[in-house]
Enzyme design. Structure first.
Site, mmCIF file in Angstrom:
data_model
loop_
_atom_site.group_PDB
_atom_site.id
_atom_site.type_symbol
_atom_site.label_atom_id
_atom_site.label_comp_id
_atom_site.label_asym_id
_atom_site.label_seq_id
_atom_site.Cartn_x
_atom_site.Cartn_y
_atom_site.Cartn_z
ATOM 1 C CB SER A 182 -0.958 0.059 1.206
ATOM 2 O OG SER A 182 -1.793 -1.049 1.215
ATOM 3 C CG LEU A 183 4.937 1.532 0.532
ATOM 4 C CD1 LEU A 183 6.395 1.191 0.311
ATOM 5 C CD2 LEU A 183 4.795 2.533 1.669
ATOM 6 N N GLY A 184 1.613 2.703 -2.798
ATOM 7 C CA GLY A 184 1.279 3.407 -4.039
ATOM 8 C C GLY A 184 2.279 3.097 -5.132
ATOM 9 N N GLY A 215 1.795 1.349 -7.801
ATOM 10 C CA GLY A 215 1.163 1.507 -9.117
ATOM 11 C C GLY A 215 1.192 2.957 -9.569
ATOM 12 C CG ASP A 256 5.309 -10.646 -0.387
ATOM 13 O OD1 ASP A 256 5.551 -10.375 0.799
ATOM 14 O OD2 ASP A 256 4.609 -9.932 -1.139
ATOM 15 C CE LYS A 290 14.919 4.869 14.791
ATOM 16 N NZ LYS A 290 16.292 5.016 15.280
ATOM 17 C CB CYS A 308 -22.610 -0.664 -16.119
ATOM 18 S SG CYS A 308 -22.533 -2.296 -16.877
ATOM 19 N N GLY A 329 -26.203 1.243 -13.417
ATOM 20 C CA GLY A 329 -26.868 2.543 -13.279
ATOM 21 C C GLY A 329 -27.881 2.785 -14.395
ATOM 22 C CG HIS A 376 -17.924 0.142 -17.052
ATOM 23 N ND1 HIS A 376 -18.326 0.404 -15.760
ATOM 24 C CD2 HIS A 376 -18.441 -1.072 -17.359
ATOM 25 C CE1 HIS A 376 -19.045 -0.606 -15.304
ATOM 26 N NE2 HIS A 376 -19.122 -1.516 -16.256
ATOM 27 C CD GLU A 387 -16.475 3.419 -15.122
ATOM 28 O OE1 GLU A 387 -17.225 3.952 -15.954
ATOM 29 O OE2 GLU A 387 -16.748 2.335 -14.559
HETATM 30 N N1 GLN Z 1 -24.964 -6.767 -13.218
HETATM 31 C C1 GLN Z 1 -25.225 -6.093 -14.444
HETATM 32 C C2 GLN Z 1 -24.938 -6.971 -15.647
HETATM 33 O O1 GLN Z 1 -24.260 -7.961 -15.528
HETATM 34 C C3 GLN Z 1 -24.439 -4.787 -14.532
HETATM 35 C C4 GLN Z 1 -22.961 -5.008 -14.560
HETATM 36 C C5 GLN Z 1 -22.176 -3.747 -14.289
HETATM 37 O O2 GLN Z 1 -22.723 -2.776 -13.779
HETATM 38 N N2 GLN Z 1 -20.904 -3.747 -14.604
HETATM 39 O O3 GLN Z 1 -25.383 -6.690 -16.724
#
Ligand code: GLN
Length: 536
Positions: free
Chosen positions: A14-16, A18, A147, A187, A380, A382, A506, A508
């Protein structure tokens, strides 16, 4: 032939790592180098896509439909370099492939061993990114040095150093330099031990990047240099950034990290133009307004489950020089009747999700946004909730639902492809990765994108049921985007609403700080207007 940068982590997770890897990639890109960036994950799961968001945060989806670790999201956001199936490989996948080869008889009955068989498989996965248009391959090794699962990966990257020559390979070790409050001291011992562990395997760190809470004194830097065997100029400090992770490239560049790497590789390039980063930071540090956005989801307790959504909201705010006030709303709280959290927001976003839990709360939030004219963005799941809400409350189909939630719904407005009439192709498999989408002229989304054909990434099984297209459009919902053949609904919106847009894909995943996604910029723009109306 590409050169290689390997990024390992020490002391704690979790040091970031990425973000640091992505920031290094962005600096090299700014110096005109063509990079590719990948992550090797030492856990035994074969496929990162099947791992719980509760443990691993968001699943990031690439254009070619790979379900990957969320660090790939940072890579694309920071560098713009495309990622693909090749960019995230787990130990499980490596072992699986080696065992499959063994079963096929590819090893001709010879003894199959960690070295060379597993290490060769790892090396071939790293080298698979080499191409004539690639100058540098950055490879992040997941986990922490020490690890058990990670040791074979360290062996593989040591071998690459030997095979490619030390001028062509750089090892960067990200470590933690704690401040012990009781002693009032910083340290260096954990870092010394972590670097010693690397040396034991045969890897000499070229650069030490030190995550720390307080700036490192010259004395501490000298100590780190001496005990960790790196030149003083290669001890780089990365204290917690004040405003945003997008400050990291500037922090590293100010200490000459990009120059140092170019000197190591004996490559000359003009100075980096970091103006786009400075503009981003300027917009974040000096906002002209502020907006409150409620994200109604079910994995809220988890910091990283909606990583790309939160980043894309930030990008939308950068586009408008607005400060983001994020309110994380658990949809189940709304179901219990506590709706105070959605009363005072300037915009409501309902992200993706799987399964029935929390669905009714999301539907309530959408109804509130639709009726009160609050900017709404559905992604999606949504979109699926938005059409259920519209069918129930506008089209009077009270029993409307998704067959994911209620298999025998009287009005299955969202269902699997094969549950729809006349559709025979495609099973209940995920629609994954990039799909083209045709936008309806004159819609809000067509204006936001400024074009008529787009490509966006998908990850879902269920679809809008075409049997309900007529009834929802007759009641005022606009189908604003479909697949190019018109067969699948991709976007719905309400023309008479300030911003009511829901998408099956998506968006985003494709937003960047200096190139905010048009739909996130549009949504935030509408929220800024609402905020002004409310306060003015
Ligand atoms: N569960 C929904 C589907 O499979 C929506 C998936 C999602 O929001 N990524 O279609």
């Amino acid at each position: 032939m590409a050169k290689y940068i390997f990024i390992t982590g020490g002391v704690v997770s979790s040091l970031g790592k990425g973000i640091t890897a992505a920031a290094i990639g962005s600096l090299l890109t700014s110096r005109g180098l063509r990079i590719r960036i990948m992550k090797l994950d030492p856990y035994l799961n074969v496929d990162p896509g099947t791992m719980s968001p509760y443990q691993h945060g968001e699943v990031y989806v690439t254009d070619d439909g790979a379900e990957t670790d969320l660090d790939l999201g940072h890579y694309e956001r920071f560098t713009g370099a495309p990622t693909s199936k090749k960019s995230n490989v787990t130990a499980g996948r490596i072992y699986w492939d080696v065992l499959e080869k063994e079963r096929r008889g590819d090893y001709l009955g010879g003894t199959v061993q960690m070295i060379p068989h597993i290490s060769n498989e790892i090396k071939s996965r790293i080298r698979a990114l080499d191409d004539k248009d690639v100058d540098i391959i950055l490879c992040e090794i997941g986990g922490t040095v020490g690890d058990i699962e990670g040791s074979i990966f360290l062996e593989a990257i040591r071998e690459i150093g030997l095979e490619e020559g030390r001028d062509n390979v750089a090892y960067i070790h990200l470590t933690y330099v704690p401040f012990i409050a009781a002693a009032g001291e910083v340290k260096t011992k954990p870092s010394q031990q972590s670097v010693a562990k690397l040396r034991e395997i045969g890897i000499m760190a070229d650069v030490l990047i030190c995550r720390a809470e307080v700036p490192l004194s010259m004395e501490v830097r000298k100590k780190l240099s001496l005990f960790c065997n790196v030149p003083l100029s290669s001890v780089i400090e990365e204290t917690d950034v004040k405003h945003s992770i997008y400050e990291v490239p500037l922090v590293l560049s100010d200490q000459g990290l990009d120059e140092l790497l170019l000197v190591h590789f004996r490559i000359a390039r003009p100075q980096a133009d970091l103006t786009p980063w400075r503009k981003v930071i300027n917009a974040i540090r000096n906002p002209k307004s502020s907006v409150t956005i409620g994200v109604v989801g079910k994995y809220q307790e988890l910091q990283d489950a909606y990583k790309s959504i939160f980043e894309a909201l930030d990008h939308g705010c950068i586009a408008h020089s607005a400060k983001l006030n994020l309110v994380k709303i658990a949809s189940e709280d709304l179901e219990r009747g506590d709706t105070s959290s959605i009363e005072n927001v300037d915009g409501i976003l309902v992200p993706g999700g799987f399964g029935g839990r929390g669905i009714e709360g999301k539907i309530l939030a959408i109804q509130h946004a639709r009726e009160k004219g609050i900017p709404f963005f559905g992604i999606c799941m949504g979109l699926q909730c938005a059409v259920i809400e519209y069918a129930r409350n506008v089209c009077c189909l009270q029993e409307a639902n998704s067959t994911e939630i209620e298999q025998k719904a009287a009005d299955p407005i969202v269902c699997l492809m094969e549950e729809q009439k006349d559709v025979t192709e495609m099973g209940a498999t995920m629609r994954l990765g990039a799909w083209d989408c045709k936008l309806t002229p004159g819609t809000k989304v067509a204006k936001a994108y400024g074009k008529s054909e787009i490509s966006e990434r998908h990850r879902h099984r269920y679809e809008f049921n075409n049997a309900y297209r007529d009834v929802v459009t007759e009641h005022g919902l606009t189908i604003a985007g479909t697949t190019p053949d018109g067969g699948l609904v991709e976007i719905v919106e309400i023309a008479e609403h300030p911003w009511f847009v829901a998408v099956q894909f998506h968006p985003e995943f494709k937003s960047q700080p200096f190139n905010p996604h048009p739909l996130f910029a549009g949504f935030i723009g509408a929220a800024v207007n609402r905020e002004k109306e409310r306060s003015g």
